[in-house]
Design an enzyme around this catalytic site. Structure first.
Site, short mmCIF file in Angstrom:
data_model
loop_
_atom_site.label_atom_id
_atom_site.label_comp_id
_atom_site.label_asym_id
_atom_site.label_seq_id
_atom_site.Cartn_x
_atom_site.Cartn_y
_atom_site.Cartn_z
N LYS A 68 -1.89 -5.52 5.75
CA LYS A 68 -0.97 -6.62 6.05
C LYS A 68 0.35 -6.14 6.66
CE LYS A 68 -2.76 -9.81 2.58
NZ LYS A 68 -2.51 -10.59 1.38
N ASP A 104 0.62 -16.61 3.21
CA ASP A 104 0.66 -16.36 1.76
C ASP A 104 1.91 -16.95 1.12
OD1 ASP A 104 -1.67 -14.87 1.52
OD2 ASP A 104 -0.67 -12.97 1.92
N GLY A 128 4.04 -4.72 -2.73
CA GLY A 128 3.32 -4.57 -1.47
C GLY A 128 3.48 -5.81 -0.61
N GLY A 129 2.57 -5.97 0.34
CA GLY A 129 2.66 -7.08 1.28
C GLY A 129 2.58 -8.44 0.58
N GLY A 234 -5.91 -17.46 -9.30
CA GLY A 234 -5.73 -17.07 -7.91
C GLY A 234 -6.35 -18.03 -6.89
P1 ATR Z 1 -1.02 -5.95 -0.46
O1 ATR Z 1 -0.69 -5.89 0.98
O2 ATR Z 1 -2.27 -6.75 -0.72
O3 ATR Z 1 0.11 -6.41 -1.33
P2 ATR Z 1 -0.40 -3.21 -0.92
O4 ATR Z 1 0.68 -3.31 0.09
O5 ATR Z 1 -1.31 -2.00 -0.87
O6 ATR Z 1 -1.39 -4.45 -0.88
O7 ATR Z 1 0.30 -3.32 -2.38
C1 ATR Z 1 -0.41 -3.15 -3.55
C2 ATR Z 1 0.53 -3.30 -4.74
O8 ATR Z 1 -0.25 -3.10 -5.92
C3 ATR Z 1 1.65 -2.28 -4.82
O9 ATR Z 1 2.75 -2.84 -5.47
C4 ATR Z 1 1.00 -1.17 -5.66
O10 ATR Z 1 1.94 -0.35 -6.33
P3 ATR Z 1 2.62 0.93 -5.58
O11 ATR Z 1 3.73 0.38 -4.74
O12 ATR Z 1 3.07 1.79 -6.66
O13 ATR Z 1 1.50 1.53 -4.74
C5 ATR Z 1 0.27 -1.99 -6.66
N1 ATR Z 1 -0.85 -1.28 -7.29
C6 ATR Z 1 -2.09 -1.15 -6.80
N2 ATR Z 1 -2.87 -0.44 -7.66
C7 ATR Z 1 -2.09 -0.14 -8.73
C8 ATR Z 1 -2.29 0.55 -9.97
N3 ATR Z 1 -3.48 1.08 -10.28
N4 ATR Z 1 -1.25 0.66 -10.83
C9 ATR Z 1 -0.06 0.13 -10.53
N5 ATR Z 1 0.20 -0.53 -9.36
C10 ATR Z 1 -0.78 -0.67 -8.49
#
Ligand code: ATR
Length: 267
Positions: A68, A104, A128-129, A234
């Site tokens: 994203k 979103d 994240g995004g 969701g």
């Molecule tokens: P999206 O675009 O769908 O939001 P993303 O940009 O990859 O996807 O963001 C994923 C989010 O989930 C982030 O906040 C990530 O935390 P980090 O910034 O520390 O990477 C969080 N996330 C994903 N897997 C995780 C895990 N196992 N434990 C804690 N946070 C997790």
């Protein structure tokens, strides 16, 4: 009938096999009598996926994890709201010009409006995004925002962007909020046994929302139900963002009741 005039829409992401996008978009296309199909592509690289959209004249695409943000560098125009959020989840191919939008943001806020947002303390898990879209939408409703995230720097910079407070993930237990929204993939298949926020910090007066919809009842929502919180799954956000995409692509408002009933019977 699929013929030489059939237009193609798609979702690209990784992983993408869990996506319910094809089910609802194809049902809506059929219902509206539009000669088009919607397919799912699991890709490795945003630049190559965007090039494929151009080469094959794919008319529109949903963009999902983890592209994203990275997709933005490869398209021709970005809607001002999507640019402010810093994430694009929808591509529209406008006669060869690829335009990026974010559906979103409004979709995340819509299910919370009946509970009131202004003046409430809203805690967003993730940075994240998806978190950025949710935070931007919530900030527009004048709530007090708390961001908590595994990676502190990302959490801090999102908190600053929306004039909120950052609380490190290790201190989640101490968070007091009226509304809690999980925007991370924690709890999503195949990590359905994980919980994105400590159950011990949930109280019955809270509204708890999860953007994850596979499974529909995540560990977080299960724990919230046990604590007698109000829960929002969701599906609400997923359907609202998909309906907005469908309108951008076809100019037609889809039947969201049909989308919900098809999704419910395919969960
Ligand atoms: P999206 O675009 O769908 O939001 P993303 O940009 O990859 O996807 O963001 C994923 C989010 O989930 C982030 O906040 C990530 O935390 P980090 O910034 O520390 O990477 C969080 N996330 C994903 N897997 C995780 C895990 N196992 N434990 C804690 N946070 C997790």
């Amino acid at each position: 009938m699929i013929d030489a005039d059939t237009r193609v829409f798609c979702v690209f992401g990784n992983p993408v096999r869990h996506s319910k996008g094809p089910i609802i978009h194809n049902a809506a296309l059929k219902k509206q009598g539009i000669n088009a199909v919607y397919l799912a592509f699991e890709v490795q690289d945003a630049a190559q996926a965007v090039q494929a959209v151009r080469t094959l004249d794919i008319r529109g695409a949903s963009v999902t994890i983890p592209f994203k943000e990275s997709v933005m560098a490869h398209i021709d125009w970005i809607d001002p709201t999507a640019r402010a959020i810093g994430a694009v989840n929808t591509l529209v191919n406008d006669d060869g010009v690829l335009k990026g939008y974010n559906t979103d943001c409004l979709a995340a806020v819509a299910p919370l409006i009946p509970f009131g947002i202004a003046g409430k303390t809203v805690c967003i898990v993730g940075a994240g995004g998806a978190a950025r879209a949710v935070a931007y939408g919530i900030a527009a409703h004048k709530a007090n925002i708390i961001i908590t995230n595994r990676t502190e720097q990302k959490g801090l910079s999102l908190a600053q962007a929306v004039h909120g407070l950052f609380i490190p993930a290790r201190e989640m237990e101490s968070i007091k909020a009226d509304v809690l929204i999980n925007t991370t993939s924690i709890g999503m298949t195949p990590k359905e046994d994980q919980i994105s926020f400590p159950a011990g910090a949930l109280t019955s007066d809270m509204v708890v929302m999860d953007v994850v919809y596979t499974p529909l009842k995540t560990r977080l929502l299960e724990a919230a139900e046990q604590k007698r919180c109000t829960t929002i799954d969701g599906l609400s956000m997923f359907i609202a963002q998909a309906a907005a995409q469908f309108e951008l692509w076809t100019g037609v408002t889809p039947d969201t009741d049909l989308m919900r009933s098809i999704l419910s019977s395919n969960m």
